[in-house]
Scaffold this active site. Structure first.
Site, PDB file in Angstrom:
ATOM      1  CB  SER A  96      -0.955  -0.042   1.201  1.00 35.53           C
ATOM      2  OG  SER A  96      -2.002   0.882   1.056  1.00 35.53           O
ATOM      3  CG  ASP A 219      -7.105  -2.802  -3.591  1.00 33.47           C
ATOM      4  OD1 ASP A 219      -7.700  -2.219  -2.664  1.00 33.47           O
ATOM      5  OD2 ASP A 219      -5.866  -2.900  -3.655  1.00 33.47           O
ATOM      6  CG  HIS A 247      -5.522  -2.430   0.170  1.00 33.80           C
ATOM      7  ND1 HIS A 247      -5.039  -2.041  -1.071  1.00 33.80           N
ATOM      8  CD2 HIS A 247      -4.843  -1.672   1.085  1.00 33.80           C
ATOM      9  CE1 HIS A 247      -4.130  -1.092  -0.903  1.00 33.80           C
ATOM     10  NE2 HIS A 247      -3.989  -0.853   0.388  1.00 33.80           N
TER      11      HIS A 247
END
Length: 268
Positions: A96, A219, A247
């Site tokens: 991320s 996602d 995610h």
């Protein structure tokens, strides 16, 4: 005052391979999120795990709201860790927001990096229509930040199932919610603000390290349009679509995640 970097960031070094993989966790998480991935690499690599200041078992006394008001503050910590361990030619795996943190660090000191693996990355989360689709309107982020401020526990229980996106595996959602809740609310809110309002699009042209972009299915944080944009604007990048939903593929599909990273590392 001399800062012990390895204590500050709760750095753990595992394995004894000749090349090092640094695993960097995302917002609201800690190094424990990599526990299903590490066994796949520990026999062949040296593994470095750490917690950003304010996360996990890091030393919260070193949290500086001015330093960490920008992703560059976190990128500096990554470089500090690499320097403290005298690392070179590292494989950096970032989840991320850590994808962009690692990229920013690599622009500043490319000699530390050999390759970067980005897991669910986004150079900008907020839409900049009609030129860019990031998945969120500014009002969406403002609402999220307000919720964090007013009801931190409620925010965690609201967000966890949305971003995990594996409703049939409730234990993963519960773990993520518990991890969110274990953060200091004020630090978590600032990290969220810095993350979700970051814009690294202009930095992409300066990045030179070969990069694998792992794009998750369905996602809600980093939609496919974001992966395509990143691949288009990041030279030396490869885009790989995953079967894993949500995610957090390193939790929900660690086998697929590990296999795709290994395939990439073996391909050059």
């Amino acid at each position: 005052m001399t800062v012990d970097i390895l204590v500050r960031n709760n750095v753990k070094v595992l394995g004894s391979g000749s090349q090092t993989i640094v695993f960097a966790h995302g917002f609201g998480c800690d190094q424990d999120m990599w526990r299903y991935i590490v066994p796949s690499f520990i026999d062949n690599y040296q593994i470095v795990l750490f917690d950003y200041v304010g996360s996990g078992e890091s030393q919260i006394k070193y949290y500086d709201s001015e330093k960490y008001s920008d992703l560059q503050g976190y990128a500096q910590d990554v470089l500090d860790i690499m320097e403290a361990l005298e690392l070179r030619n590292v494989i950096f795996v970032g989840h991320s927001v850590s994808s962009m943190i690692g990229m920013l660090a690599s622009i500043r000191n490319p000699q530390y990096f050999e390759r970067i693996v980005m897991l669910g990355p986004s150079p900008r989360y907020v839409n900049d229509l009609p030129y860019y689709y990031g998945g969120f309107d500014k009002s969406d982020i403002d609402e999220l930040l307000d919720m964090m401020q007013m009801n931190f526990i409620g925010w965690a229980s609201y967000l966890a199932p949305i971003v995990m996106q594996n409703p049939e595996r409730q234990e993963l959602t519960e773990e993520l919610e518990k991890t969110f809740c274990s953060r200091d609310p004020h630090i978590a809110r600032q990290f969220a603000e810095v993350t979700f309002f970051s814009d690294c699009r202009v930095d992409l042209q300066h990045a030179s390290i070969p990069t694998l972009i792992l794009q998750c299915s369905d996602d809600s944080i980093a939609p496919i349009e974001v992966g395509n944009y990143l691949h288009t604007h990041l030279k030396n990048s490869r885009l790989q679509q995953m079967r894993a939903k949500g995610h957090y593929p390193h939790l929900s599909q660690p086998g697929e995640t590990s296999d795709l990273i290994k395939e990439y590392l073996a391909s050059v």
